[in-house]
Design an enzyme around this catalytic site. Structure first.
Site, PDB file in Angstrom:
ATOM      1  CE1 TYR A   4      -3.506   2.725   0.527  1.00 51.87           C
ATOM      2  CE2 TYR A   4      -2.194   3.355   2.442  1.00 51.87           C
ATOM      3  CZ  TYR A   4      -3.203   3.628   1.536  1.00 51.87           C
ATOM      4  OH  TYR A   4      -3.911   4.798   1.630  1.00 51.87           O
ATOM      5  CD  GLU A  26      -7.289   7.768   5.341  1.00 51.67           C
ATOM      6  OE1 GLU A  26      -7.241   7.774   6.590  1.00 51.67           O
ATOM      7  OE2 GLU A  26      -6.319   7.437   4.644  1.00 51.67           O
ATOM      8  CD1 TRP A  34      -3.295   1.866   6.011  1.00 48.60           C
ATOM      9  CD2 TRP A  34      -5.291   2.813   6.296  1.00 48.60           C
ATOM     10  NE1 TRP A  34      -3.828   2.108   4.762  1.00 48.60           N
ATOM     11  CE2 TRP A  34      -5.056   2.694   4.911  1.00 48.60           C
ATOM     12  CE3 TRP A  34      -6.502   3.382   6.718  1.00 48.60           C
ATOM     13  CZ2 TRP A  34      -5.968   3.114   3.955  1.00 48.60           C
ATOM     14  CZ3 TRP A  34      -7.403   3.802   5.751  1.00 48.60           C
ATOM     15  CH2 TRP A  34      -7.138   3.666   4.396  1.00 48.60           C
TER      16      TRP A  34
END
Length: 175
Positions: A4, A26, A34
Site C-alpha cells: 500500500y 479513512e 489502518w
C-alpha cells in the site's frame, strides 16, 4: 502495508471513484488501525459496489444487512456517513463538478511538497485540512473532521508526506 505504501499511498490520484473509496476507508479507520481497514478493504469493495458513489448513494435500505456484515467495520455512523457522502459526490457530479475537481482545487491541482525527515515530524492535521473539513461539512459531507481529511490528503497525494529519504518522495516530487 508495504505494498500500500509503495504503490498507492501518497501518489496523486484523480479518479473520483478511487477518491471516494479512500475517503470512505479513512472514515472507517477513525479510532482503528489502518491495517484493520486494509484487511477489510476487499469486503468493503464488495459491500459498497466497488465504491461506485452512484450506487452507494441509494444504499439506505441496505443498512441493516451492512450492520450484520462481519467482514466490514459495522459502525452505524460511519456507514451512514459513507452513504451520505456518496449522495453529496453525486450532487456535485450532477452540477458539473467531479469529486476529483472538488478536492484538488484546495491545493491548486498540485501536491504540496513537504520535507519531513522522519514520521515524527508529520502532523495529524494542518490548517489547510481544517479549512477543507469546514468547507466539506458546509457542503453536506459528514464524518470529515480535520484529522480524517488530512489522512485522506496524504493517501491521495494532495500532500507529499513521504519522508525525504523515501524512494516515493522523489518520484512524487518529480511528477
Amino acid at each position: 502495508m508495504q505494498q500500500y505504501h509503495d504503490q498507492e499511498w501518497g501518489r496523486p490520484n484523480h479518479d473520483s471513484r478511487h477518491l471516494f473509496e479512500l475517503l470512505s476507508l479513512e472514515i472507517m479507520q477513525a479510532g482503528l488501525s489502518w491495517q484493520t481497514v486494509l484487511n477489510k478493504r476487499q469486503a468493503f469493495k464488495q459491500a459498497f459496489h466497488d465504491f461506485d458513489y452512484r450506487q452507494v448513494q441509494g444504499m439506505e435500505s441496505e443498512l441493516p444487512s451492512l450492520m450484520k456484515n462481519a467482514a466490514i467495520i459495522r459502525n452505524r455512523r460511519k456507514l451512514i456517513a459513507t452513504i451520505n457522502n456518496a449522495k453529496v459526490i453525486n450532487e456535485l457530479a450532477n452540477s458539473g463538478t467531479t469529486f476529483d475537481r472538488y478536492m484538488w482545487q484546495f491545493v491548486a491541482d498540485k501536491p504540496i511538497q513537504h520535507h519531513y525527515q522522519s514520521h515524527e515530524q508529520i502532523p495529524a492535521t494542518t490548517d489547510l485540512a481544517k479549512q477543507i473539513s469546514k468547507q466539506m461539512k458546509k457542503d453536506g459531507f459528514s464524518f470529515t473532521g480535520p484529522v480524517i481529511i488530512y489522512s485522506f490528503m496524504q493517501a491521495v497525494g494532495m500532500v507529499n508526506d513521504h519522508e525525504v529519504d523515501c524512494f516515493a518522495y522523489q518520484e512524487i516530487a518529480e511528477d
